[in-house]
Write a protein that holds these residues in place. Structure first.
Motif, PDB file in Angstrom:
ATOM      1  N   THR A  15       0.859  -1.182   0.000  1.00  0.00           N
ATOM      2  CA  THR A  15       0.000   0.000   0.000  1.00  0.00           C
ATOM      3  C   THR A  15       0.893   1.230   0.000  1.00  0.00           C
ATOM      4  O   THR A  15       2.090   1.152   0.329  1.00  0.00           O
ATOM      5  CB  THR A  15      -0.901   0.050   1.243  1.00  0.00           C
ATOM      6  OG1 THR A  15      -0.070   0.209   2.412  1.00  0.00           O
ATOM      7  CG2 THR A  15      -1.758  -1.203   1.367  1.00  0.00           C
ATOM      8  N   ARG A  16       0.304   2.352  -0.327  1.00  0.00           N
ATOM      9  CA  ARG A  16       1.056   3.606  -0.295  1.00  0.00           C
ATOM     10  C   ARG A  16       1.606   3.857   1.113  1.00  0.00           C
ATOM     11  O   ARG A  16       2.735   4.315   1.286  1.00  0.00           O
ATOM     12  CB  ARG A  16       0.151   4.759  -0.728  1.00  0.00           C
ATOM     13  CG  ARG A  16       0.870   6.080  -0.846  1.00  0.00           C
ATOM     14  CD  ARG A  16      -0.093   7.177  -1.323  1.00  0.00           C
ATOM     15  NE  ARG A  16       0.598   8.384  -1.665  1.00  0.00           N
ATOM     16  CZ  ARG A  16       1.104   9.253  -0.796  1.00  0.00           C
ATOM     17  NH1 ARG A  16       1.005   9.028   0.498  1.00  0.00           N
ATOM     18  NH2 ARG A  16       1.714  10.350  -1.205  1.00  0.00           N
ATOM     19  N   GLU A  17       0.816   3.535   2.123  1.00  0.00           N
ATOM     20  CA  GLU A  17       1.225   3.758   3.511  1.00  0.00           C
ATOM     21  C   GLU A  17       2.399   2.851   3.893  1.00  0.00           C
ATOM     22  O   GLU A  17       3.322   3.286   4.580  1.00  0.00           O
ATOM     23  CB  GLU A  17       0.042   3.546   4.459  1.00  0.00           C
ATOM     24  CG  GLU A  17      -1.057   4.578   4.322  1.00  0.00           C
ATOM     25  CD  GLU A  17      -1.894   4.438   3.039  1.00  0.00           C
ATOM     26  OE1 GLU A  17      -2.030   3.301   2.516  1.00  0.00           O
ATOM     27  OE2 GLU A  17      -2.389   5.469   2.547  1.00  0.00           O
ATOM     28  N   ALA A  19       4.620   1.540   1.812  1.00  0.00           N
ATOM     29  CA  ALA A  19       5.783   2.023   1.067  1.00  0.00           C
ATOM     30  C   ALA A  19       6.324   3.291   1.712  1.00  0.00           C
ATOM     31  O   ALA A  19       7.541   3.419   1.907  1.00  0.00           O
ATOM     32  CB  ALA A  19       5.409   2.271  -0.388  1.00  0.00           C
ATOM     33  N   ARG A  20       5.440   4.202   2.057  1.00  0.00           N
ATOM     34  CA  ARG A  20       5.875   5.454   2.683  1.00  0.00           C
ATOM     35  C   ARG A  20       6.644   5.182   3.972  1.00  0.00           C
ATOM     36  O   ARG A  20       7.675   5.803   4.243  1.00  0.00           O
ATOM     37  CB  ARG A  20       4.668   6.348   2.952  1.00  0.00           C
ATOM     38  CG  ARG A  20       5.024   7.721   3.489  1.00  0.00           C
ATOM     39  CD  ARG A  20       3.735   8.567   3.609  1.00  0.00           C
ATOM     40  NE  ARG A  20       4.043   9.911   3.967  1.00  0.00           N
ATOM     41  CZ  ARG A  20       4.162  10.356   5.221  1.00  0.00           C
ATOM     42  NH1 ARG A  20       4.013   9.527   6.236  1.00  0.00           N
ATOM     43  NH2 ARG A  20       4.445  11.611   5.457  1.00  0.00           N
ATOM     44  N   LEU A  43       6.626   4.249  -6.273  1.00  0.00           N
ATOM     45  CA  LEU A  43       5.780   3.067  -6.099  1.00  0.00           C
ATOM     46  C   LEU A  43       4.796   3.032  -7.256  1.00  0.00           C
ATOM     47  O   LEU A  43       4.142   4.043  -7.540  1.00  0.00           O
ATOM     48  CB  LEU A  43       5.016   3.136  -4.771  1.00  0.00           C
ATOM     49  CG  LEU A  43       4.065   1.977  -4.474  1.00  0.00           C
ATOM     50  CD1 LEU A  43       4.834   0.676  -4.235  1.00  0.00           C
ATOM     51  CD2 LEU A  43       3.183   2.308  -3.268  1.00  0.00           C
ATOM     52  N   GLU A  45       1.416   2.149  -9.442  1.00  0.00           N
ATOM     53  CA  GLU A  45       0.004   2.266  -9.075  1.00  0.00           C
ATOM     54  C   GLU A  45      -0.561   0.966  -8.516  1.00  0.00           C
ATOM     55  O   GLU A  45      -1.404   0.994  -7.615  1.00  0.00           O
ATOM     56  CB  GLU A  45      -0.823   2.726 -10.268  1.00  0.00           C
ATOM     57  CG  GLU A  45      -0.615   4.184 -10.598  1.00  0.00           C
ATOM     58  CD  GLU A  45      -1.572   4.664 -11.681  1.00  0.00           C
ATOM     59  OE1 GLU A  45      -2.755   4.269 -11.659  1.00  0.00           O
ATOM     60  OE2 GLU A  45      -1.113   5.420 -12.543  1.00  0.00           O
ATOM     61  N   GLY A  47       1.116  -1.173  -6.814  1.00  0.00           N
ATOM     62  CA  GLY A  47       1.838  -1.513  -5.594  1.00  0.00           C
ATOM     63  C   GLY A  47       2.795  -2.676  -5.724  1.00  0.00           C
ATOM     64  O   GLY A  47       3.354  -3.124  -4.728  1.00  0.00           O
ATOM     65  N   ALA A  50       8.428  -1.135  -6.532  1.00  0.00           N
ATOM     66  CA  ALA A  50       8.930   0.032  -5.810  1.00  0.00           C
ATOM     67  C   ALA A  50      10.335   0.313  -6.316  1.00  0.00           C
ATOM     68  O   ALA A  50      10.943  -0.521  -6.992  1.00  0.00           O
ATOM     69  CB  ALA A  50       8.947  -0.229  -4.309  1.00  0.00           C
TER      70      ALA A  50
END
Length: 104
Positions: A15-17, A19-20, A43, A45, A47, A50
């Motif tokens: 998820t974006r979270e 990865a962040r 990242l 789209e 997921g 990366a």
């Protein structure tokens, strides 16, 4: 100037979270690295991929970072081996600094 693009085909979607969180945990490692003037984490789209886009003064300085230890740390964080592609970057437009940079 050299641009290096690293990619990791992930074993599962991040998820974006997620990865962040990983990106923030490793970002301090790149502060002050000789020859590196910018790194952008990426990242896909879906997921599943990366990576990073690194902007370097020279290929030698780039290659000095991508050691076996760097690869092992990346493998531990992402669960995948990195692929690295190098590109010549003879001209860079920097809109933040309002400059156009060209190598010698």
């Amino acid at each position: 100037m050299i641009t290096a693009v690293t990619t990791f085909r992930l074993p599962r979607p991040f998820t974006r979270e997620e990865a962040r969180s990983i990106f923030r945990s490793t970002a301090p490692l790149y502060r002050g690295v000789q020859g590196l003037f910018r790194k952008t984490y990426v990242l896909s789209e879906d997921g599943m991929t990366a990576g990073g886009i690194y902007f370097w003064n020279s290929r030698g300085e780039a290659e000095a970072l991508y050691t076996d230890a760097w690869r092992a740390r990346a493998r531990e964080k992402y669960g995948a081996d990195p692929a690295i592609a190098y590109f010549e970057s003879p001209v860079v437009v920097d809109n933040v600094a309002e400059q156009i940079l060209a190598d010698a």
